[in-house]
Design a protein around this motif. Structure first.
Motif, mmCIF file in Angstrom:
data_model
loop_
_atom_site.group_PDB
_atom_site.id
_atom_site.type_symbol
_atom_site.label_atom_id
_atom_site.label_comp_id
_atom_site.label_asym_id
_atom_site.label_seq_id
_atom_site.Cartn_x
_atom_site.Cartn_y
_atom_site.Cartn_z
ATOM 1 N N SER A 162 1.824 -37.271 52.405
ATOM 2 C CA SER A 162 1.931 -37.599 53.833
ATOM 3 C C SER A 162 1.607 -39.051 54.115
ATOM 4 N N GLY A 163 1.207 -39.805 53.051
ATOM 5 C CA GLY A 163 0.924 -41.227 53.225
ATOM 6 C C GLY A 163 -0.332 -41.498 54.013
ATOM 7 N N ALA A 164 -1.318 -40.605 53.896
ATOM 8 C CA ALA A 164 -2.564 -40.809 54.635
ATOM 9 C C ALA A 164 -3.303 -42.014 54.088
ATOM 10 N N GLU A 165 -3.926 -42.729 54.978
ATOM 11 C CA GLU A 165 -4.677 -43.910 54.592
ATOM 12 C C GLU A 165 -6.120 -43.520 54.308
ATOM 13 N N PRO A 166 -6.722 -44.142 53.286
ATOM 14 C CA PRO A 166 -8.134 -43.856 53.019
ATOM 15 C C PRO A 166 -9.046 -44.534 54.018
ATOM 16 N N SER A 167 -10.319 -44.202 53.938
ATOM 17 C CA SER A 167 -11.304 -44.827 54.815
ATOM 18 C C SER A 167 -11.331 -46.324 54.556
ATOM 19 N N SER A 168 -11.631 -47.121 55.619
ATOM 20 C CA SER A 168 -11.570 -48.581 55.513
ATOM 21 C C SER A 168 -12.519 -49.122 54.471
ATOM 22 N N SER A 169 -13.614 -48.452 54.237
ATOM 23 C CA SER A 169 -14.595 -48.944 53.274
ATOM 24 C C SER A 169 -14.426 -48.342 51.893
ATOM 25 N N PHE A 170 -13.396 -47.508 51.709
ATOM 26 C CA PHE A 170 -13.163 -46.893 50.404
ATOM 27 C C PHE A 170 -12.540 -47.919 49.474
ATOM 28 N N GLY A 171 -13.236 -48.202 48.353
ATOM 29 C CA GLY A 171 -12.742 -49.230 47.459
ATOM 30 C C GLY A 171 -11.987 -48.706 46.268
ATOM 31 N N GLY A 172 -11.979 -47.431 46.094
ATOM 32 C CA GLY A 172 -11.306 -46.865 44.935
ATOM 33 C C GLY A 172 -12.114 -47.049 43.678
ATOM 34 N N SER A 173 -11.684 -46.454 42.662
ATOM 35 C CA SER A 173 -12.388 -46.527 41.387
ATOM 36 C C SER A 173 -11.480 -47.135 40.329
ATOM 37 N N SER A 174 -12.098 -47.791 39.388
ATOM 38 C CA SER A 174 -11.351 -48.418 38.299
ATOM 39 C C SER A 174 -10.968 -47.378 37.271
ATOM 40 N N PRO A 175 -9.980 -47.698 36.411
ATOM 41 C CA PRO A 175 -9.618 -46.753 35.355
ATOM 42 C C PRO A 175 -10.784 -46.434 34.452
ATOM 43 N N LEU A 176 -11.664 -47.420 34.205
ATOM 44 C CA LEU A 176 -12.819 -47.160 33.345
ATOM 45 C C LEU A 176 -13.733 -46.110 33.964
ATOM 46 N N SER A 177 -13.917 -46.226 35.287
ATOM 47 C CA SER A 177 -14.772 -45.236 35.971
ATOM 48 C C SER A 177 -14.163 -43.852 35.889
ATOM 49 N N ARG A 178 -12.825 -43.828 36.000
ATOM 50 C CA ARG A 178 -12.185 -42.521 35.957
ATOM 51 C C ARG A 178 -12.335 -41.890 34.577
ATOM 52 N N TYR A 179 -12.125 -42.704 33.527
ATOM 53 C CA TYR A 179 -12.287 -42.159 32.188
ATOM 54 C C TYR A 179 -13.735 -41.748 31.930
ATOM 55 N N THR A 180 -14.634 -42.532 32.508
ATOM 56 C CA THR A 180 -16.055 -42.178 32.332
ATOM 57 C C THR A 180 -16.356 -40.814 32.965
ATOM 58 N N ILE A 181 -15.803 -40.607 34.164
ATOM 59 C CA ILE A 181 -16.030 -39.315 34.846
ATOM 60 C C ILE A 181 -15.429 -38.174 34.049
ATOM 61 N N VAL A 182 -14.193 -38.409 33.518
ATOM 62 C CA VAL A 182 -13.560 -37.357 32.736
ATOM 63 C C VAL A 182 -14.389 -37.035 31.502
ATOM 64 N N LEU A 183 -14.908 -38.110 30.854
ATOM 65 C CA LEU A 183 -15.715 -37.896 29.667
ATOM 66 C C LEU A 183 -16.991 -37.127 29.987
ATOM 67 N N LEU A 184 -17.634 -37.537 31.062
ATOM 68 C CA LEU A 184 -18.878 -36.836 31.439
ATOM 69 C C LEU A 184 -18.616 -35.383 31.806
#
Length: 727
Positions: A162-184
């Motif tokens: 639907s193309g919803a916009e995220p919150s103005s202060s949401f910075g997103g996560s880096s690929p490293l953070s995502r892999y870290t979360i998956v690993l954990l």
């Protein structure tokens, strides 16, 4: 890893689990089933791990999310971390896991919504939610968490498309953070799986140990019950070969512990008893639910001690061949030796009782002793077959329905009945019954007492009573007739006595009249004959009037009629009485002395003079006649008080005997019956004195030794008052 290291690791883990259980779980939760206990333990671990991991990842949250969201996440982490401590030792701790994965699911949905579906780091966390649901609530929890994870994933997909916009202060996560979360998440799932297996094995071991301990306790208790029970239990196969015998059963059979195994039941019992049991045994073996009760006599020590008397056992045999836990015939044995002896003794007492005894069970006679059989001219066997009315006809002595109602009641009772065996052949019995137990069944014992002779005696007594009642009635009628005749005779005797009393009272006036008339006739030719005749006529007239007054007063006294009274001088009455008796005294050479004190002459008495004159005349005449000749009589009068005057009449005669003194004033009592005494004089005199308000008594005290008048002493006391001297 070597075995010692594995053992140390397992020991550390077991101690850790034990401490966690002791700190967080209540005794009631620790006694839950294996499945529930493992879920509760995983819920506590899940809450602690989730809270700690959230705090570890807090820097990442701060870098990606706004500060307010980060603070909210921090607060929720502390809440999750503190829930196990807040709910420790409470039953509500069992719901802790549901609350944790529900909060994780809601936080994931909130993060996806605020990021516009771009929080891709959570995509690795969502598959762990079904695993958390399974750990805390098994299949139902896993299904619920799976549906929740799919809903969160669907929400992210919808927001991306639907193309919803995220919150103005949401910075997103880096690929490293995502892999870290998956690993954990991967490492966490593996760790939780291993930890769950350890918890489950530990929980299963605890539950198994607890069950084993309970089973051991139950076995010990059952063994103790079997060891000390008075009732023995034995299990045999269909051929009566012993497979198991409790210690109590072996004691009853008098064999050593374990010696009964593989012996047959017939080896322990009297042969004849087992032969009688055999047909019933075959029926019970053929019937899966068969039960039979019998009595067996034992052979102590397998018959090795023939001189030792065995026991009598009450045995209940039940078929348990189809029961996989038993697979045999169960025999429950109970020692009834003393009971059997007591029943035998009681049976002997009943058989030789002087009373007829019968036992009625389920509406029929099941036992009759010889005494009762003789009473009913029969045998015990015939009575048990045909009943008591087989050769006789019962006749109730009262309402038959009432007797039957009492007899069929629950309590004791009594009735009398007559049994007719033929012409002039009756039997009266008194029956008393009470509830008893006959061979395990409720019954009624009836005692019969022969009361035929008692009934005959009662009938004879009733007939005799009727005869006596008739005789008494006849005698009563005769007595009433005799009493009627006696009353007539008494009335005639009373008339005669009254006439005698009147004659007694007027005897003196009549005698005076005769004396005066004779004297006038003798002096008729004298010079003063006319004057003598005139005086004689006056004296005769006076004595005639006196006779009339005496007759009238006696009649009034006999009718208890009051007489007219007036104040008069008692001294004059005394002088008249002395004058009236002077002629009689002269004839008997008696002397009369009259003594009146001065004080007595100054008082008057309310009286009827002629009546009081009769009193004193009667007393003087009795004193004169107390002796054949020469009686000396004293008549004295004195004032005893201001309102009383006393007259004492004493003589020198023999006096009144002590035994006669109490009766001198009774009507018709006299000691001179042969001399013409009527017994009315003193009785009439006493009545006159009482009618005048006075008293009259006989002085029975011994006289003085120097007294001139030691005979009878009569006292008459009358009320008086001072005379009016002015008149």
């Amino acid at each position: 890893m070597t075995a010692p290291s594995q053992s140390r690791e397992r020991s550390l883990l077991e101690r850790l689990i034990h401490r966690i259980d002791a700190f967080f779980l209540s005794p009631r939760l620790r006694n839950s089933s294996a499945s529930q206990l493992s879920s509760i333990r995983m819920s506590v671990l899940l809450a602690l791990a989730t809270g700690l991991l959230a705090l570890v990842f807090m820097p990442t949250f701060v870098a990606i999310w706004p500060s307010n969201v980060a603070w909210i996440a921090t607060g929720l982490s502390f809440v999750v971390l503190g829930l196990p401590f807040a709910l420790r030792q409470r039953d509500s701790l069992r719901h802790l896991g549901h609350a944790v994965w529900a909060m994780a699911l809601l936080c994931s949905a909130a993060a996806i919504a605020m990021s516009g579906g771009q929080a891709f780091g959570l995509l690795a966390f969502l598959p762990t939610l079904p695993l958390l649901g399974f750990l805390v609530a098994r299949a139902r929890g896993a299904l619920t968490a799976t549906l929740g994870s799919l809903a969160v994933g669907g929400l992210g997909t919808f927001l991306i498309f639907s193309g919803a916009e995220p919150s103005s202060s949401f910075g997103g996560s880096s690929p490293l953070s995502r892999y870290t979360i998956v690993l954990l998440c991967t490492l966490g799932s593996g760790f939780l799986s291993q930890l769950f297996e350890s918890f489950w094995n530990r929980t299963a071991t605890d539950v198994a140990d607890r069950a084993q301990a309970e089973l051991h306790t139950r076995e010990v208790r059952n063994e103790s019950l079997l060891e000390h029970a008075s009732e023995g239990v034995m299990i045999v196969d269909r051929f009566a070969v012993v497979k198991f015998a409790s210690p109590a059963a072996e004691r009853l059979l008098d064999v050593a512990p374990g010696e009964s195994m593989n012996y047959r039941l017939r080896d322990f019992t009297v042969h004849d008893d087992f032969i009688k049991l055999f047909p019933a045994w075959q029926k019970v073996v053929a019937d899966p639910d068969g039960v039979v009760t019998t009595q067996l006599r034992t052979r102590p020590n397998l018959g090795r001690d023939p001189d030792v008397e065995g026991l009598v056992l009450d045995v209940v045999v039940s078929n348990q061949l189809a029961n996989p836990a038993v697979e045999g015939m169960v025999l429950r044995m109970r020692d009834v030796t003393e009971l059997t002896r007591a029943e035998s003794n009681y049976q002997a007492l009943l058989d030789h009782s002087m009373q007829g005894i019968a036992v009625e069970c389920e509406g029929r006679i099941v036992y009759v002793n010889q005494t009762l059989a003789k009473l009913f001219r029969s045998t015990p066997e015939q009575i048990t077959e045909t009943g008591l009315a087989g050769r006789s006809r019962p006749v109730f002595s009262e309402d038959g329905d009432e007797v039957l109602e009492r007899h069929t009641g629950d309590g004791p009772g009594m009735a009398e009945m007559r049994f007719e065996f033929g012409p002039d052949d009756d039997l009266w019995v008194r029956m008393r019954w009470a509830p008893v137990t006959w061979r395990g069944q409720p019954a009624r014992q009836i005692a019969f007492a022969d009361i035929t002779l008692e009934r005959e005696q009662t009938a004879r007594q009733e007939r005799e009573n009727e005869r006596l009642a008739s005789a008494v009635e006849q005698r009563t009628r005769e007595l009433e007739a005799s009493q009627s005749r006696l009353r007539k005779q008494e009335r005639m005797a009373t008339v005669g006595t009254l006439a005698a009393g009147i004659a007694h009272q007027i005897n003196n006036p009549i005698g005076s009249i005769l004396t005066t008339a004779d004297f006038a006739i003798l002096t008729a030719g004298d010079a003063d004959g006319e004057q003598i005749r005139s005086e004689a006529l006056e004296d005769i007239r006076s004595q005639a009037i006196r006779c009339g007054k005496i007759v009238r007063s006696v009649l009034q006294f006999s009718r208890s009629e009051p007489t007219e009274k007036w104040l008069n001088d008692l001294t004059g009455v005394l002088r008249t009485a002395v004058d009236a008796t002077s002629n009689h005294a002269s004839e008997r050479e008696a002397s009369i002395t009259l003594s009146i004190e001065t004080e007595a002459t100054t008082s008057v008495t309310l009286m009827t003079p002629i009546e009081l004159e009769q009193v004193f005349v009667n007393l003087i005449q009795n004193a004169i006649e107390a002796q054949p000749r020469g009686a000396r009589i004293s008549v004295s009068s004195r004032a005893t008080a201001e309102d009383r005057v006393e007259v004492i009449l004493a003589d020198d005669g023999p006096g009144v005997a002590e035994m006669d003194a109490p009766s001198v004033f009774d009507p018709f009592f006299t000691t001179r019956l042969r001399d013409g005494g009527t017994g009315l004089g003193l009785s009439v005199a006493h009545g006159i004195v009482v009618d005048h308000g006075g008293t009259m008594w006989l002085d029975a005290s011994p006289p003085d030794e120097d007294s001139a008048y030691p005979g009878a002493r009569f006292h008459v006391e009358l009320p008086s008052e001072k005379a009016d001297m002015s008149a």
